[in-house]
Design a protein around this motif. Structure first.
Motif, PDB file in Angstrom:
ATOM      1  N   VAL A   1       4.610 -10.415 -18.080  1.00 56.55           N
ATOM      2  CA  VAL A   1       3.235  -9.975 -17.808  1.00 56.55           C
ATOM      3  C   VAL A   1       2.302 -11.183 -17.769  1.00 56.55           C
ATOM      4  O   VAL A   1       1.440 -11.293 -16.883  1.00 56.55           O
ATOM      5  N   ARG A   2       2.479 -12.118 -18.695  1.00 53.74           N
ATOM      6  CA  ARG A   2       1.673 -13.345 -18.680  1.00 53.74           C
ATOM      7  C   ARG A   2       1.957 -14.159 -17.416  1.00 53.74           C
ATOM      8  O   ARG A   2       1.050 -14.725 -16.805  1.00 53.74           O
ATOM      9  N   PHE A   3       3.217 -14.207 -17.019  1.00 57.71           N
ATOM     10  CA  PHE A   3       3.605 -14.893 -15.790  1.00 57.71           C
ATOM     11  C   PHE A   3       2.866 -14.294 -14.596  1.00 57.71           C
ATOM     12  O   PHE A   3       2.328 -15.022 -13.755  1.00 57.71           O
ATOM     13  N   ASP A   4       2.820 -12.971 -14.521  1.00 56.50           N
ATOM     14  CA  ASP A   4       2.093 -12.295 -13.439  1.00 56.50           C
ATOM     15  C   ASP A   4       0.623 -12.697 -13.421  1.00 56.50           C
ATOM     16  O   ASP A   4       0.051 -12.976 -12.362  1.00 56.50           O
ATOM     17  N   ALA A   5       0.016 -12.725 -14.601  1.00 54.76           N
ATOM     18  CA  ALA A   5      -1.402 -13.079 -14.691  1.00 54.76           C
ATOM     19  C   ALA A   5      -1.630 -14.526 -14.248  1.00 54.76           C
ATOM     20  O   ALA A   5      -2.565 -14.821 -13.496  1.00 54.76           O
ATOM     21  N   ILE A   6      -0.768 -15.413 -14.696  1.00 57.54           N
ATOM     22  CA  ILE A   6      -0.885 -16.828 -14.328  1.00 57.54           C
ATOM     23  C   ILE A   6      -0.713 -17.001 -12.829  1.00 57.54           C
ATOM     24  O   ILE A   6      -1.484 -17.696 -12.171  1.00 57.54           O
ATOM     25  N   GLU A   7       0.296 -16.354 -12.284  1.00 55.59           N
ATOM     26  CA  GLU A   7       0.546 -16.474 -10.846  1.00 55.59           C
ATOM     27  C   GLU A   7      -0.620 -15.903 -10.040  1.00 55.59           C
ATOM     28  O   GLU A   7      -0.984 -16.460  -9.002  1.00 55.59           O
ATOM     29  N   GLY A   8      -1.202 -14.814 -10.506  1.00 56.52           N
ATOM     30  CA  GLY A   8      -2.360 -14.232  -9.816  1.00 56.52           C
ATOM     31  C   GLY A   8      -3.540 -15.185  -9.814  1.00 56.52           C
ATOM     32  O   GLY A   8      -4.197 -15.380  -8.776  1.00 56.52           O
ATOM     33  N   LYS A   9      -3.802 -15.800 -10.956  1.00 52.07           N
ATOM     34  CA  LYS A   9      -4.896 -16.781 -11.032  1.00 52.07           C
ATOM     35  C   LYS A   9      -4.610 -17.982 -10.140  1.00 52.07           C
ATOM     36  O   LYS A   9      -5.509 -18.501  -9.469  1.00 52.07           O
ATOM     37  N   GLU A  10      -3.359 -18.423 -10.151  1.00 58.24           N
ATOM     38  CA  GLU A  10      -2.989 -19.570  -9.329  1.00 58.24           C
ATOM     39  C   GLU A  10      -3.158 -19.258  -7.847  1.00 58.24           C
ATOM     40  O   GLU A  10      -3.684 -20.069  -7.089  1.00 58.24           O
ATOM     41  N   GLN A  11      -2.742 -18.084  -7.429  1.00 55.42           N
ATOM     42  CA  GLN A  11      -2.876 -17.704  -6.024  1.00 55.42           C
ATOM     43  C   GLN A  11      -4.351 -17.630  -5.623  1.00 55.42           C
ATOM     44  O   GLN A  11      -4.729 -18.083  -4.540  1.00 55.42           O
ATOM     45  N   THR A  12      -5.181 -17.102  -6.500  1.00 52.99           N
ATOM     46  CA  THR A  12      -6.618 -17.051  -6.236  1.00 52.99           C
ATOM     47  C   THR A  12      -7.180 -18.457  -6.060  1.00 52.99           C
ATOM     48  O   THR A  12      -7.952 -18.732  -5.138  1.00 52.99           O
ATOM     49  N   TRP A  13      -6.783 -19.378  -6.938  1.00 57.69           N
ATOM     50  CA  TRP A  13      -7.262 -20.754  -6.840  1.00 57.69           C
ATOM     51  C   TRP A  13      -6.777 -21.401  -5.550  1.00 57.69           C
ATOM     52  O   TRP A  13      -7.542 -22.073  -4.848  1.00 57.69           O
ATOM     53  N   GLU A  14      -5.519 -21.206  -5.224  1.00 56.58           N
ATOM     54  CA  GLU A  14      -4.976 -21.797  -4.009  1.00 56.58           C
ATOM     55  C   GLU A  14      -5.704 -21.283  -2.770  1.00 56.58           C
ATOM     56  O   GLU A  14      -5.960 -22.051  -1.839  1.00 56.58           O
ATOM     57  N   ASN A  15      -6.041 -20.013  -2.767  1.00 57.70           N
ATOM     58  CA  ASN A  15      -6.793 -19.451  -1.640  1.00 57.70           C
ATOM     59  C   ASN A  15      -8.182 -20.079  -1.551  1.00 57.70           C
ATOM     60  O   ASN A  15      -8.656 -20.407  -0.454  1.00 57.70           O
ATOM     61  N   ARG A  16      -8.837 -20.249  -2.709  1.00 55.85           N
ATOM     62  CA  ARG A  16     -10.160 -20.891  -2.709  1.00 55.85           C
ATOM     63  C   ARG A  16     -10.064 -22.327  -2.213  1.00 55.85           C
ATOM     64  O   ARG A  16     -10.914 -22.801  -1.452  1.00 55.85           O
ATOM     65  N   TYR A  17      -9.039 -23.040  -2.651  1.00 56.64           N
ATOM     66  CA  TYR A  17      -8.873 -24.422  -2.213  1.00 56.64           C
ATOM     67  C   TYR A  17      -8.627 -24.484  -0.706  1.00 56.64           C
ATOM     68  O   TYR A  17      -9.189 -25.339  -0.011  1.00 56.64           O
ATOM     69  N   ALA A  18      -7.791 -23.591  -0.196  1.00 57.58           N
ATOM     70  CA  ALA A  18      -7.517 -23.573   1.245  1.00 57.58           C
ATOM     71  C   ALA A  18      -8.796 -23.298   2.037  1.00 57.58           C
ATOM     72  O   ALA A  18      -9.039 -23.929   3.072  1.00 57.58           O
ATOM     73  N   GLU A  19      -9.631 -22.381   1.548  1.00 55.09           N
ATOM     74  CA  GLU A  19     -10.915 -22.106   2.207  1.00 55.09           C
ATOM     75  C   GLU A  19     -11.802 -23.348   2.183  1.00 55.09           C
ATOM     76  O   GLU A  19     -12.447 -23.689   3.181  1.00 55.09           O
ATOM     77  N   TYR A  20     -11.846 -24.011   1.043  1.00 51.03           N
ATOM     78  CA  TYR A  20     -12.627 -25.247   0.909  1.00 51.03           C
ATOM     79  C   TYR A  20     -12.134 -26.301   1.901  1.00 51.03           C
ATOM     80  O   TYR A  20     -12.933 -26.945   2.591  1.00 51.03           O
TER      81      TYR A  20
END
Length: 137
Positions: free
Chosen positions: A43-62
Motif C-alpha cells: 500500500v505504501r508502494f502504491d502511494a509512493i508510485e502515485g506521488k512519483e507519477q504525479t511529479w513526473e507528469n508535472r516535470y514533463a509539463e514543465y
C-alpha cells in the motif's frame, strides 16, 4: 537499522529496478513488494508510485513549456532564461522539487526527450533506482 535489513532493502531495490528495466507492470512490481514485505508495504508502494507519477507528469509539463519558451523567436537569451526560471518557480514550489528539476535539466537532451515522451517506462529515470529502498520501511 540492522545491517542485514539495509542489505535486504538494497537487494529489493535492485530487484525492483531489474523488474522495471525488463518492463514489468506496476502490478508485478507491487506483487513483488507485497511478497517481500506484506500488504502494508505494498500500500505504501502504491502511494509512493502515485506521488512519483504525479511529479513526473508535472516535470514533463514543465519541460514542454520550457522547450516552447526556448523556441520562441525574437526573445533574447536572458529573457528566455528568466521566463524559464519563473516557470520553474511556479511549477515547483518546494525547494527540493526545484533542485530535483534543475538536476534533471542538466541531463542530456536525449534522456530528457525520453522522459517527456515516455515518462512511465523510460529507463532515463536515474532518480528511481534508490527511491524504493529508501521508503519501503
Amino acid at each position: 537499522m540492522p545491517e542485514t535489513a539495509i542489505v535486504d532493502q538494497t537487494h529489493v531495490a535492485d530487484n525492483l529496478q531489474a523488474l522495471r528495466d525488463q518492463g514489468a507492470s506496476m502490478e508485478t512490481q507491487r506483487a513483488y513488494v507485497a511478497s517481500r514485505f506484506g500488504e502494508e508495504a505494498a500500500v505504501r508502494f502504491d502511494a509512493i508510485e502515485g506521488k512519483e507519477q504525479t511529479w513526473e507528469n508535472r516535470y514533463a509539463e514543465y519541460r514542454r513549456a520550457a522547450e516552447s519558451i526556448l523556441r520562441q523567436p525574437g526573445l533574447e537569451s536572458t529573457e528566455r532564461m528568466r521566463q524559464i526560471e519563473v516557470l520553474g518557480e511556479n511549477a515547483f514550489t518546494a525547494e527540493n522539487e526545484r533542485v530535483r528539476a534543475r538536476n534533471l535539466d542538466t541531463l542530456p537532451a536525449q534522456q530528457l526527450y525520453a522522459l517527456i515522451l515516455h515518462p512511465a517506462d523510460s529507463p532515463a529515470r536515474p532518480w528511481r533506482r534508490h527511491r524504493a529502498r529508501d521508503r519501503l520501511h
